[in-house]
Design a protein around this motif. Sequence first.
Motif, PDB file in Angstrom:
ATOM      1  N   PHE A   5     -24.217  63.708 -26.471  1.00  0.00           N
ATOM      2  CA  PHE A   5     -24.576  62.806 -25.379  1.00  0.00           C
ATOM      3  C   PHE A   5     -23.375  61.931 -24.983  1.00  0.00           C
ATOM      4  O   PHE A   5     -23.050  61.777 -23.812  1.00  0.00           O
ATOM      5  N   THR A   6     -22.667  61.402 -25.996  1.00  0.00           N
ATOM      6  CA  THR A   6     -21.500  60.556 -25.747  1.00  0.00           C
ATOM      7  C   THR A   6     -20.372  61.365 -25.103  1.00  0.00           C
ATOM      8  O   THR A   6     -19.695  60.884 -24.184  1.00  0.00           O
ATOM      9  N   ARG A   7     -20.191  62.587 -25.571  1.00  0.00           N
ATOM     10  CA  ARG A   7     -19.148  63.435 -25.010  1.00  0.00           C
ATOM     11  C   ARG A   7     -19.387  63.654 -23.504  1.00  0.00           C
ATOM     12  O   ARG A   7     -18.479  63.578 -22.680  1.00  0.00           O
ATOM     13  N   ILE A   8     -20.651  63.879 -23.151  1.00  0.00           N
ATOM     14  CA  ILE A   8     -20.968  64.123 -21.742  1.00  0.00           C
ATOM     15  C   ILE A   8     -20.823  62.831 -20.920  1.00  0.00           C
ATOM     16  O   ILE A   8     -20.302  62.846 -19.808  1.00  0.00           O
ATOM     17  N   LEU A   9     -21.260  61.715 -21.500  1.00  0.00           N
ATOM     18  CA  LEU A   9     -21.057  60.424 -20.818  1.00  0.00           C
ATOM     19  C   LEU A   9     -19.578  60.217 -20.509  1.00  0.00           C
ATOM     20  O   LEU A   9     -19.216  59.782 -19.412  1.00  0.00           O
ATOM     21  N   ASN A  10     -18.723  60.499 -21.475  1.00  0.00           N
ATOM     22  CA  ASN A  10     -17.285  60.296 -21.283  1.00  0.00           C
ATOM     23  C   ASN A  10     -16.727  61.212 -20.192  1.00  0.00           C
ATOM     24  O   ASN A  10     -15.892  60.786 -19.388  1.00  0.00           O
ATOM     25  N   LYS A  11     -17.209  62.446 -20.170  1.00  0.00           N
ATOM     26  CA  LYS A  11     -16.774  63.374 -19.129  1.00  0.00           C
ATOM     27  C   LYS A  11     -17.120  62.812 -17.741  1.00  0.00           C
ATOM     28  O   LYS A  11     -16.276  62.739 -16.853  1.00  0.00           O
ATOM     29  N   ASN A  91     -31.256  42.917 -11.278  1.00  0.00           N
ATOM     30  CA  ASN A  91     -31.116  41.934 -12.350  1.00  0.00           C
ATOM     31  C   ASN A  91     -29.848  42.209 -13.150  1.00  0.00           C
ATOM     32  O   ASN A  91     -29.443  43.363 -13.313  1.00  0.00           O
ATOM     33  N   VAL A  92     -29.241  41.131 -13.639  1.00  0.00           N
ATOM     34  CA  VAL A  92     -27.918  41.228 -14.262  1.00  0.00           C
ATOM     35  C   VAL A  92     -27.886  42.223 -15.416  1.00  0.00           C
ATOM     36  O   VAL A  92     -26.989  43.056 -15.498  1.00  0.00           O
ATOM     37  N   ASN A  93     -28.869  42.154 -16.297  1.00  0.00           N
ATOM     38  CA  ASN A  93     -28.775  42.947 -17.527  1.00  0.00           C
ATOM     39  C   ASN A  93     -29.652  44.191 -17.533  1.00  0.00           C
ATOM     40  O   ASN A  93     -30.002  44.700 -18.591  1.00  0.00           O
ATOM     41  N   PHE A  98     -28.849  49.801 -22.742  1.00  0.00           N
ATOM     42  CA  PHE A  98     -28.772  51.252 -22.820  1.00  0.00           C
ATOM     43  C   PHE A  98     -27.403  51.717 -23.332  1.00  0.00           C
ATOM     44  O   PHE A  98     -27.306  52.728 -24.014  1.00  0.00           O
ATOM     45  N   PHE A  99     -26.354  50.976 -22.974  1.00  0.00           N
ATOM     46  CA  PHE A  99     -24.996  51.421 -23.315  1.00  0.00           C
ATOM     47  C   PHE A  99     -24.380  50.638 -24.470  1.00  0.00           C
ATOM     48  O   PHE A  99     -23.180  50.689 -24.684  1.00  0.00           O
ATOM     49  N   ASP A 100     -25.208  49.903 -25.193  1.00  0.00           N
ATOM     50  CA  ASP A 100     -24.741  49.215 -26.403  1.00  0.00           C
ATOM     51  C   ASP A 100     -24.022  50.196 -27.315  1.00  0.00           C
ATOM     52  O   ASP A 100     -24.508  51.311 -27.548  1.00  0.00           O
ATOM     53  N   GLY A 101     -22.868  49.787 -27.821  1.00  0.00           N
ATOM     54  CA  GLY A 101     -22.150  50.647 -28.751  1.00  0.00           C
ATOM     55  C   GLY A 101     -21.136  51.554 -28.072  1.00  0.00           C
ATOM     56  O   GLY A 101     -20.259  52.112 -28.728  1.00  0.00           O
ATOM     57  N   GLN A 108     -20.061  54.155 -16.674  1.00  0.00           N
ATOM     58  CA  GLN A 108     -21.511  53.946 -16.538  1.00  0.00           C
ATOM     59  C   GLN A 108     -21.977  52.631 -17.171  1.00  0.00           C
ATOM     60  O   GLN A 108     -23.122  52.227 -16.966  1.00  0.00           O
ATOM     61  N   LYS A 109     -21.115  51.987 -17.953  1.00  0.00           N
ATOM     62  CA  LYS A 109     -21.536  50.756 -18.641  1.00  0.00           C
ATOM     63  C   LYS A 109     -21.425  49.516 -17.764  1.00  0.00           C
ATOM     64  O   LYS A 109     -21.955  48.458 -18.098  1.00  0.00           O
ATOM     65  N   GLN A 110     -20.721  49.630 -16.640  1.00  0.00           N
ATOM     66  CA  GLN A 110     -20.605  48.476 -15.758  1.00  0.00           C
ATOM     67  C   GLN A 110     -21.975  48.069 -15.215  1.00  0.00           C
ATOM     68  O   GLN A 110     -22.955  48.817 -15.327  1.00  0.00           O
TER      69      GLN A 110
END
Lengths: 250, 250
Positions: A5-11, A91-93, A98-101, A108-110
Amino acid sequence: MKSEFTRILNKYSKINKEKSLPSISIDCVVFGFDTSSLKILLVRLKEKDEWALPGGYLWKNENLDDGAYRILEERTGAKEIYLNQFKTFGNVNRTKDFFDGHPDDLWQKQRFLSVGYYALTNFAKVEPKVDDLSDASEWKNVHELPNLMMDHEEIFNTALLELRKGLNYRPVGLNLLPEKFTMPELQRLYEIVLDKPLNRGNFYRKMTKYGILNKLKETRKGGAHKAPNLYTFNLEVYNEALENGFKEAW
Amino acid sequence: MKSEFTRILNKYSKINKEKSLPSISIDCVVFGFDTSSLKILLVRLKEKDEWALPGGYLWKNENLDDGAYRILEERTGAKEIYLNQFKTFGNVNRTKDFFDGHPDDLWQKQRFLSVGYYALTNFAKVEPKVDDLSDASEWKNVHELPNLMMDHEEIFNTALLELRKGLNYRPVGLNLLPEKFTMPELQRLYEIVLDKPLNRGNFYRKMTKYGILNKLKETRKGGAHKAPNLYTFNLEVYNEALENGFKEAW
């Protein structure tokens, strides 16, 4: 070791940084109807016990509405489905947990504002698809929704409320019903969206007054009772009312 | 030599780059009513023959709705006015021409989606203010609008259409009318928003059915005719209907 999942997020972080507008996402609440229940289309995220509305990001050189139609088609295969922008969620948060860590430079974390669209369709028109980040795409009954990520439950609830309110000034049914339908079938759709029973006579009078229906000479044959009349929508009046609201109200 | 307008744009470019979320702006259509005409609040841009809706940018750490209330207060002095988010405008080139000739790193020159809010108020509650970029802030009759910048005419037209549609399922009048009002005054408001005459008897029946009015024992004295009854809004029913729509419709 990074998860799949992280690998795909990074891509996608790299791709989106290049291609997509910051701060903006789009989420679609796709309502489907099968003459007995109202459902929405959801995708299940890989490695998460959470489901999500089909959504995505807006390209830098793409009109907002075009982006919504593209995303809907990518996620569902559905074209030419009426999309209705109903609210932007800001809303701000709303996406923070979802992207903690994940690292802060993950695109996507912005912070994102999500523009909500809803679509009305029937199941036959849609082939649910999965993408790299999801391992299932299914119709779920609105009364039995699974755990939704971020603020997607709020987005769904708002879409349903808008759909209900919209029944008072805008037609509904095209795309949800077969081309030819009976008055009881149309009434059933209204009852399911409104989640309450309606008086048959009042419904008939109100619907007739709107002028959006063409009564056909055909009837629905095969039942035990008197064969009920079939109707189609008068597309010209329907589309005019979709755009500008019903004339009758005031 | 740089113009005053450019100097101020550059100043805010630095501030906004630090403080504001990219890609997002907010524009407010502030409707006011004085018992005879419907107006909106506009600001005139310095050195331009163009007017604009009061608007601004969203802070990075600010909820979207909070940003709309802040901007409205900064531009009009008005607090506690009901704001209704109605649509987000996202065509690719909606703001492009406006910044022709300015350098590409001017923060305001990037692509923006604008989230539209409308507000209903009465003139007495609002003190129009000018800011660094504008040299006038005035109420303008909706039938005699000046030249508006960017897509602000489309934003206004959409807000007016939403306000009209909203009359069918949501109450209107609080903030626009004095605390105590007569039925003809309320009808006049509806006629001005809808831009058409309404039947007096139908209007009375429909309004009464909604249950949002309290009839007072007082009457409006002083006229030549029989003194008309005064009404106030039943705030509990009014607010419930504002949130969830009128119950009666279906």
